[in-house]
Design a protein around this motif. Sequence first.
Motif, mmCIF file in Angstrom:
data_model
loop_
_atom_site.group_PDB
_atom_site.id
_atom_site.type_symbol
_atom_site.label_atom_id
_atom_site.label_comp_id
_atom_site.label_asym_id
_atom_site.label_seq_id
_atom_site.Cartn_x
_atom_site.Cartn_y
_atom_site.Cartn_z
ATOM 1 N N GLY A 751 0.674 -1.143 -0.083
ATOM 2 C CA GLY A 751 0.042 0.049 -0.090
ATOM 3 C C GLY A 751 0.782 1.248 -0.103
ATOM 4 N N LEU A 752 2.099 1.298 0.243
ATOM 5 C CA LEU A 752 2.944 2.383 0.403
ATOM 6 C C LEU A 752 3.879 2.250 -0.986
ATOM 7 C CD1 LEU A 752 4.186 2.142 4.093
ATOM 8 C CD2 LEU A 752 2.416 3.453 2.990
ATOM 9 N N ALA A 753 3.611 1.264 -1.975
ATOM 10 C CA ALA A 753 4.613 1.194 -2.970
ATOM 11 C C ALA A 753 4.503 2.528 -3.895
ATOM 12 C CB ALA A 753 4.111 -0.171 -3.859
ATOM 13 N N GLY A 754 5.563 3.035 -4.156
ATOM 14 C CA GLY A 754 5.767 4.114 -5.184
ATOM 15 C C GLY A 754 6.137 5.285 -3.959
ATOM 16 N N GLY A 773 10.788 1.586 13.352
ATOM 17 C CA GLY A 773 9.931 2.580 12.526
ATOM 18 C C GLY A 773 9.954 2.343 11.237
ATOM 19 N N ILE A 774 10.251 1.315 10.578
ATOM 20 C CA ILE A 774 10.025 0.951 9.308
ATOM 21 C C ILE A 774 8.535 0.945 9.091
ATOM 22 C CG2 ILE A 774 10.567 -0.451 7.293
ATOM 23 C CD1 ILE A 774 13.008 0.604 8.353
ATOM 24 N N ARG A 775 8.270 1.627 7.938
ATOM 25 C CA ARG A 775 6.822 1.895 7.711
ATOM 26 C C ARG A 775 6.045 0.628 7.221
ATOM 27 N NH1 ARG A 775 5.708 7.254 7.871
ATOM 28 N NH2 ARG A 775 7.162 8.811 7.567
ATOM 29 N N ALA A 776 4.981 0.348 8.042
ATOM 30 C CA ALA A 776 4.165 -0.746 7.413
ATOM 31 C C ALA A 776 2.861 -0.096 6.964
ATOM 32 C CB ALA A 776 3.972 -1.581 8.622
ATOM 33 N N GLU A 777 2.398 1.134 7.373
ATOM 34 C CA GLU A 777 1.149 1.528 6.735
ATOM 35 C C GLU A 777 1.317 3.037 6.683
ATOM 36 O OE1 GLU A 777 -0.308 2.068 11.402
ATOM 37 O OE2 GLU A 777 -1.624 0.666 10.154
ATOM 38 N N LEU A 778 0.619 3.533 6.103
ATOM 39 C CA LEU A 778 0.703 4.981 5.688
ATOM 40 C C LEU A 778 0.026 5.859 6.880
ATOM 41 C CD1 LEU A 778 1.436 7.175 3.706
ATOM 42 C CD2 LEU A 778 -0.905 7.119 2.700
#
Length: 991
Positions: A751-754, A773-778
């Motif tokens: 969902g965060l691709a791009g 803190g690596i993002r798993a969601e927006l």
Amino acid sequence: MTTDPFGTAALRADVLRSWRDSPTRFREDANAEEDLRLGGYRDRLLVELAQNAADAAGSGGALHVSIADRELRIANTGAPLTPEGVTGLASLRASTKRTGASVGRFGVGFAAVLAVSDAPRLVSTTGGVGFSASRTQAEIADLAGPAREAEARGGAVPVLRLPWPVEGAPPEGFATEVRLPLRADVEPDELLASFTDQIPGLLLALPALREIRIGDRTWRRADESADQVVVHGPVRSDRWLVHRESGSLGAEELAGLATEAREVTGWRICWAVPLDDDGTPIALAEDVLHAPTPTEERVSLPARLLADVPLEPDRRRIATAGAAEAVLRRAAEHYPELVRKLAPRHRPALVPLPGFPLSDVDEVLRRGVTDRLRVAAWLPGADGEAVAPVSASVLDHVAPELARLLREVIPGLLDAELSEPGYRRPLHVLEVARVGAAEVVEAVSGLDRPPQWWRELYDALAVVDAADPTAREDLTALPVPLVDGRTVSGVRDVLLGDRDADPDPAALLADLDISGLRIAHPDAVHPLLEKLGAHRAGPAELLDAPPLAEAVRTSVPDARAGMDVLPLAEAVLRLVERDRPRDWLGALGLPDRDGDVRRADELLLPDAALLDVLDPENLGEDAALAVLDDDFARRWPAGLLRSLGVLDGFAVHTEEDPTEPDDDFADVREWWSEQESAQPDHWPPPVFTAIRDLDLVADDAWPRALRLLVGEPETAHALRDPRGYPAWWIARYAVLAGAAPRAWRLPGAEGLAGLYDPVPDVGVDESALRLAGIRAELRVLDVDDAADLLERLGDPERAVRPGTALRAHEALAEAVACGVVDPTAIDPPEQVRSVSGAVVSTSNAVVLDEPWMLGVLDAPLVVAGGSPDGFDAEALAELLDLPLASEENTMRVAGQGERRPWTEVARVATACELLGVTLPGGAVDLHDELHVSTAEGQRRVHWWVDTTGTLHAERNPDGLSRALAWSAGEWGERFALAALLADPEATTLLR
């Protein structure tokens, strides 16, 4: 014919001549005798005759009383009757006695016989003399004046003015016998019974008498010593403790007395108190002054006073004269000498207790005796010496051991026995100072005594504490000897060692110079100290002692000032071995590898895992951290060292109820400010949690550091709060593959691709990456997050899908609406991402806030999309500095539609019922084809809401479904409604 050895004929002739020549003289004699018989000498028969017997005896006298043919007979030994004696008997107004050794010798006191007899007689070895009322009446019959006076008196005449010689002799062995024919109204047995109670007192008062016998009962006086007199009676013996004194009066003191009285210049006093068989004094409650026989001067002293004081003629009252005052004053001065003759514990019984004086004499004596008792030394002191009450003090409680310990400390301290309640009143009268707990503390403060003495004192004071709970507050100020040789005042901050412990925890600190640490000397420790607020000096109590904490906090500065702090470190470690650690132990100075002394929480174990991730520049001299000395580390368990704060891995710091940011942590003020702005109603937080030394990690060591962080439950837990300081700092300042963790996304977060690139493989599992803190969601967490996301959205190099862009714009709008992001803190972007996925200039773009307008707008110029689902288009427009699409709305619906209520539109009610959507009220304008006029011309749309709020829709499922969903507030159901409106049988869409 009866002889007249005493010349009574001449005496009678002289008296009769005086009566004949002066009838007034007869009246005077009659009045005087009547006064003596009815007043002064009533009830004093035995007393007066005993006094006469004592005067006659000189010493060793005896007095026998008997009844013979209703005649009372009183015989005495000693000197026989003399002519001078007879003259005195017949004179009434004058006695022949002129010697101070004489108490009463046939003087006016003989008038007491008139109480029982009208014809008294005296027979002696030298002759006899008698008096008779009837013979006197016969003698005055020829004297007109006396006869008339006697008649006026009912025949009463002076009996003792006219003596006649009589025959008879006293019993063998006696010198004189008084014979008194009893009047008819006198009962002999009752008269003898009334004498019985008077006898012990008479034998005490008249030393010349040794024996008094009444009938066959005998009382004898025995002077067992100079200080004790015993009167042995037929039923019991009366024992008296006595003190006698004598002396002479001066001319000034004798002034005011009658001529005869001034001739008696000597005075004698005798203080006496009865004793029981055990020698205990029987204090008198009420008595009379004895001079030396009873007077009517009532006194309330505990002891009897027998004194030669001038009396009035009737011998019942003391004469008002300086001589009387002088004798009473001397009696009071010698009263303490009687008291001293008692056993010490009995002496206070002779103190006059408070009360109203019974007479003027009583008042003078009480005041004088009390004054003398106050200044004389007679109370038993605790040291065995006699103490004057004026300088004495007594313990409030019976504590013999306490008295023993304090006898050299408190001058004039009395024997402990006098602390008993029974002594309180007499000591109060004497104004003896009371020594309570406060006075004891004051007395012992400043004393230099060995510890064992203090322990004995505490043991003695335990009696006081048990008897009087109110004393405890005063006792808390007691001095306590300390193990370092000092003696301090006050118990509450003192720590008590345990000699039975091995080792005694207090002994660990005994040789350390810790200012303010008060550890009692083991030889002085007593349970009372603990009751008074001292604490057992176990490991816990010692570690909780503020002075020890202060010594630990200053240990590093002290070491750098040249002090050896290693003994302190050793002692603290041994205490911590036996109890839990304390927060302040991190300040304990310990040796490092460089020979310096550092705080424990600035040191790492020699084999610490943290050594593998720290930048070498942050270790060593003048650096933030150092390594613990190897030898020291080997001597102590690693777990014990860690409990002091020595580091092995990352350490978690927590602070309850913080009020401001802790500057010991990097960038904490920035974090604090951001969180305060984001949640002002919930700030500051109840707990501040941080992980130490994150800023000391080498850039290339963060993968290993993360593995350490997530491998320890405490640090892993601290990272789980995404708004907490540890997660916040690592997400921004840690380095993974050359960038901060929040610059990357998890590989599975499509969902965060791009927008974000997947994090490269750094050898850390996904759970650790998430915590880092690596993002798993927006999510937009702060201003920096928002600025970074806007930059990524406006980057034409990034292939961002329309849905991803839409969700990114919704997240940004929500962050602004919730206050997480302040739009004024971000520079507006120059390029934005439209709903088509294209990057466009902000000079031409608008933010779509009404969904129906998308049909007439150029999609590449529209940012996000309006809906009734809570998307805040205004917040996004403010952040992007773009206009809202509705602000540009000048479009109009072309043509008229057919207005129909929703309830009448075909298939609408059925579709709503199938979906559980509430059928809206109101109406819709239906069009076969719906056109909207724009500046570029007309555009066909499926539905529209004009500026009046009127809802328009084409007669087809697409138009009706959107208008219906909007009107019903169920925008998310628009596609299901379209399917059901197109085919009411398409219920499979609902499954």
